[in-house]
Design an enzyme around this catalytic site. Structure first.
Site, PDB file in Angstrom:
ATOM      1  N   GLY A 165       0.828  -1.192   0.000  1.00 46.36           N
ATOM      2  CA  GLY A 165       0.000   0.000   0.000  1.00 46.36           C
ATOM      3  C   GLY A 165       0.867   1.248   0.000  1.00 46.36           C
ATOM      4  O   GLY A 165       2.061   1.201   0.316  1.00 46.36           O
ATOM      5  N   CYS A 166       0.266   2.363  -0.378  1.00 45.13           N
ATOM      6  CA  CYS A 166       1.031   3.612  -0.495  1.00 45.13           C
ATOM      7  C   CYS A 166       1.498   4.108   0.869  1.00 45.13           C
ATOM      8  O   CYS A 166       2.684   4.380   1.071  1.00 45.13           O
ATOM      9  CB  CYS A 166       0.202   4.665  -1.222  1.00 45.13           C
ATOM     10  SG  CYS A 166      -1.481   4.864  -0.589  1.00 45.13           S
TER      11      CYS A 166
END
Lengths: 343, 343, 343, 343
Positions: free
Chosen positions: A148-149
């Site tokens: 995920g970012c």
């Protein structure tokens, strides 16, 4: 030339994969799917790609997909990914999945934060695709779960500290700020220009689904379970994440910047700021860099880490290509030496 | 009609004072100073005021100023204020000073974070102008030190918790985000549109001068010295501050929102969000409101407070007018019932 | 107190009506309709209104509406308005309609640019609600068609020139630029932050539906039919319209600024810039002003007019309240002396 | 490897040259001058370049410069350029000058719009560096005057129409809109974030210095002198120019899009939109493309051209590198196949 497919090409991460891949000398984009835009050129959906990406969006079942490429990026929502990925894997394809479905090793934790998992048997072999931490496993893997970012910014920001045992893991507080592209391209009132511009807010306070992913990897780094406070915020900008991370030091610290520079010495995509300087998202825009700044505050005994990435590149599509490069034996930086766009 | 003067009218807080005062029924703006724009109408510097504010900028010494008004707002940089304010006070004028020069009671602390103080004798009588905490003293004061923008958001955000002893003051971490107007109107590369737009960064990490002001007031609330971590950030928006505040609860908490609603029951300018809702700077833009949201996270045992103000209004000029109203016996909300501008 | 209703309260113009009316001393908001948010407080839809507007959104049929207020603002899409307005008129209510349905006197022209018209009998009595042009008729009217945002900026910008016959109407070119709030609050990909921010584009080139409305009023001003080029553009800002208008002068001109100042001498909401100065949308943000600048270019023999309004205020809700004031005999500026918010 | 120098490296065009050149396989950046930042690494001035551009800013006289490189980009203000360029030319260097000093062939016209010219003898041999118009001359030239940003968008937008004689040159009206980077990086109040954000304005109405440059090239295209109306505007975005261009057609037109596609068939950096589609600056951000859309409006008999470029790339540094490639015999697109960054 490696034949590559993008499943879910009409979102921002799909478009960004196309942007990066069209300058990648080892691959050829042979298929791009989109239910909404089936039959239209991808360059019609994203006119920025005009003259550079010459492919039609198609609405294909997996059976048809597998004949069209040897490597797949699945850029679809979680829960959809777990339907598609197992079939691609079964067909012998290599896959980088950009959803959350294969990031959490513990199915029970996944189901607590998301919903039921229908492909648990793949969890054991899926590798968490943060090259700076798991490069060897990625190289050998058939299925990589692209991080995920937010977690990418946080884990890279904390790894040197946790590895060296210099902070108390129980005191970690993560205050993250993201650009609006993180909300995706689906039409929704909350992401309208007028709702977001000239404003700032927190969201999903204490409840964001990236929390277990962060805790899994931080736990791995310090060798025991970790619970963190994590608060995401929305910044009126298109791209970028800055995470401000606080932790209590176990003793007064000096030379933090050097510690980080040493830890990331061989990492092309991590740039450590000199002491007294801090990263900014505008300095990594459009690139695969993670910029990190550090500070020990003697008044409070706390360490403060600032970590900046472009959420669409190092936080998604750039890292996905980095993983593909590793999985396919290309030089890791192929296609990724994009210089940040400033201003 | 009270004759009012603005010393330093050509900055953003000066212009905002003019915007608010021109709809204030009890006052008349009789003098506005600006060295840079002397001789020009203030509405030429700020065309937004055209047809509403009909006053020339003048470059005046204090001797000339005192004959022109009975109440003064000093909107000049710190260190300049301590030259002007004592003379206004000696001439019997009432003053709200928007600089930092009279906010810190302890001259030694001031000199540690700023520079030498040349008007220490006024520190004892100056009142810290946060009406929600010090209303009675403000009413009786001749000199009010208008709070800093960040401290206003932080102190209002923490007051109910600290007063009730529900959190450990040693664990307070404040992650604040501000719009660019906080940097003022002086030409500087760092505040150019292209340097700031579509980007996000921290600055003065662990070193911002609002820290001692925050610690003084939080210490007052919990009855003992407090040391906090405070990190300010720059958001690509013109107005607004959001502070995200973390503290360890002394026990599992519930009913936080009700506690806050009760504490601020009689405060017109503090709006407490219902449980599960959080403030956003776009909902208080242009107004004197402070919006506060609360969350107790049982996973970590921490409280998270979100506090939003318009830095130019409740964080500066609006609060200054609120203080003037109190000092002069006008209803506290006179001229301040501006509804936020959204979008 | 006049009982006032807003039909379609959950869009941006509805919210802006609520913002303005809550500081209007002569009216009381007694009903607000919204299908989507029925049952929710309007201040939940727009938290900016918290503590100021205390009304629930309702989903009501016209039969129920008429008992609840004496004056109505209809802020619904065109085609919907022509269903509702006739019933309100028949019930003896006064109405300001913010849609396009009653702006075009000639039903044939309307049907050419929009679709079939089902309430043609009202067209003759509906008044085009631009107070600076049609004040007397508005005062006597039961139904006022509130002008479009672009037309307001254009017609006010050209009226003095056309009235005085100084330009050739066949040479008029209008290049208009609008903030994103003009696109409304409905979820749509094209108005997402990431699609619009840091970018600029034209849309509906030569085809925008405000064209016939502009031509009708310009034609009225110069006494003969007029055909114009009109190109709208989208600016990455929330509010504001700037129209740049070109026309060939019939002879070399001087004293344009004075001509305009004279023409608008008694108009509180039109501010004419001195020669050499030009308007900007940031100087009228949130206010009911139209700021106009003029230039005669001797090199080309053309006049260039710059006209700026806030599309949500003078371009919609502010002008609607101005019309209500006239229709109900209140001073025309009641509730509208909002000073622009800058920065 | 060609040794290349940047004179004036610390402005936005200097930084952009460095960004492009560091991925250019045929050149090596050997010297970069900046008075203000002399002694500092360029990557300290622009942290985006960290790890990619490893050069110190120097404050050098021309005598010292000439030993350090064989090709120079002069990115300094007009009037300064005419002091430096002649010495570089005399030393046998090839030069692309990004200022206005060598763009206007007629010294008298230059002096009318700018100031006295001290290097008139170079005007005859300097080539106006728009490759799509003057490629052959550029290839043979030692001194190329890089076009202004506005003129690039306008001339490319009008060339096919003027070459084919389809519009009346006396009716040309150009309404241009630029991002803020066009104002440069020097500290000035007018380019501060708070002055520009969430606003829109025109400037230098009828007086902008790019006018004679536009008129010179348009005149060349249609074979007779041309006078145009040109109005520049400031958009709250960092990069991008959109020019909306109006002209009266000499007869009803069809197939405009095809005419343009044919005209630019061999031009890699001009992309013509299909009929009914128009360019947007967000689709060319960071790239060397000029995107053009066309419309003939039968109601008015006018053609409307929309032309979009990134002012820092095709409008400055990208075009400069394109010129260098031509002057040095490299493939014209070397280093310039950057895909636009969207969002």
């Amino acid at each position: 030339m490696l034949k590559v497919g993008i499943v879910g090409a009409s979102g921002y991460t799909g478009a960004e994969l196309a942007r990066i891949l069209c300058n990648h000398p080892e691959v050829e984009l042979t298929v791009a799917t989109s239910r909404q835009y089936a039959g239209k050129p991808l360059s019609h959906v994203f006119p920025s790609l005009q003259g550079r990406v010459d492919i039609l969006c198609e609405d294909l079942q997996v059976e048809a997909l597998v004949d069209r490429a040897d490597f797949f990026f699945t850029a679809v929502p979680h829960q959809t990914a777990m339907d598609i990925v197992p079939q691609l894997i079964a067909a012998g394809k290599k896959v980088v999945d950009l959803s959350a479905d294969f990031r959490i090793h513990d199915a029970q934790v996944y189901e607590q934060w998301y919903q039921a998992h229908s492909a648990k048997d793949l969890l054991a072999s899926a590798v968490y695709g943060l090259p700076e931490l798991h490069r060897d496993a990625i190289c050998k893997s058939q299925l990589v779960a692209n991080p995920g970012c937010y977690p990418t910014s946080v884990i890279l920001g904390l790894a040197p500290l946790l590895k060296s045992g210099l902070v108390d893991p129980e005191t970690i507080i993560i205050d993250s700020k993201s650009g609006v592209s993180g909300a995706g391209r689906a039409a929704q009132t909350g992401a309208l220009f007028c709702e977001v511009a000239d404003g700032f807010k927190a969201y999903k306070v204490g409840e964001h689904r990236h929390t277990p992913e962060i805790e899994q990897e931080l736990g791995g780094l310090c060798g025991k379970p970790v619970t963190v406070s994590f608060t995401p915020h929305l910044v009126p900008m298109s791209r970028g994440i800055l995470s401000t991370i606080y932790a209590k030091a176990v003793k007064p610290l000096s030379g933090l910047s050097e510690l980080y520079q040493d830890y990331y010495r061989d990492e092309e995509f991590v740039r450590v700021c000199p002491t007294g300087q801090y990263p900014a998202t505008q300095y990594i825009r459009g690139s695969n860099y993670c910029d990190i700044g550090t500070k020990f505050d003697p008044r409070t005994g706390r360490v403060i880490i600032l970590s900046a990435i472009d959420n669409v590149v190092k936080g998604a599509s750039g890292q996905a290509v980095q993983n593909m490069n590793l999985m396919c034996g290309f030089p890791e930086n192929t296609g990724l030496r994009i210089v940040p766009l400033f201003p």
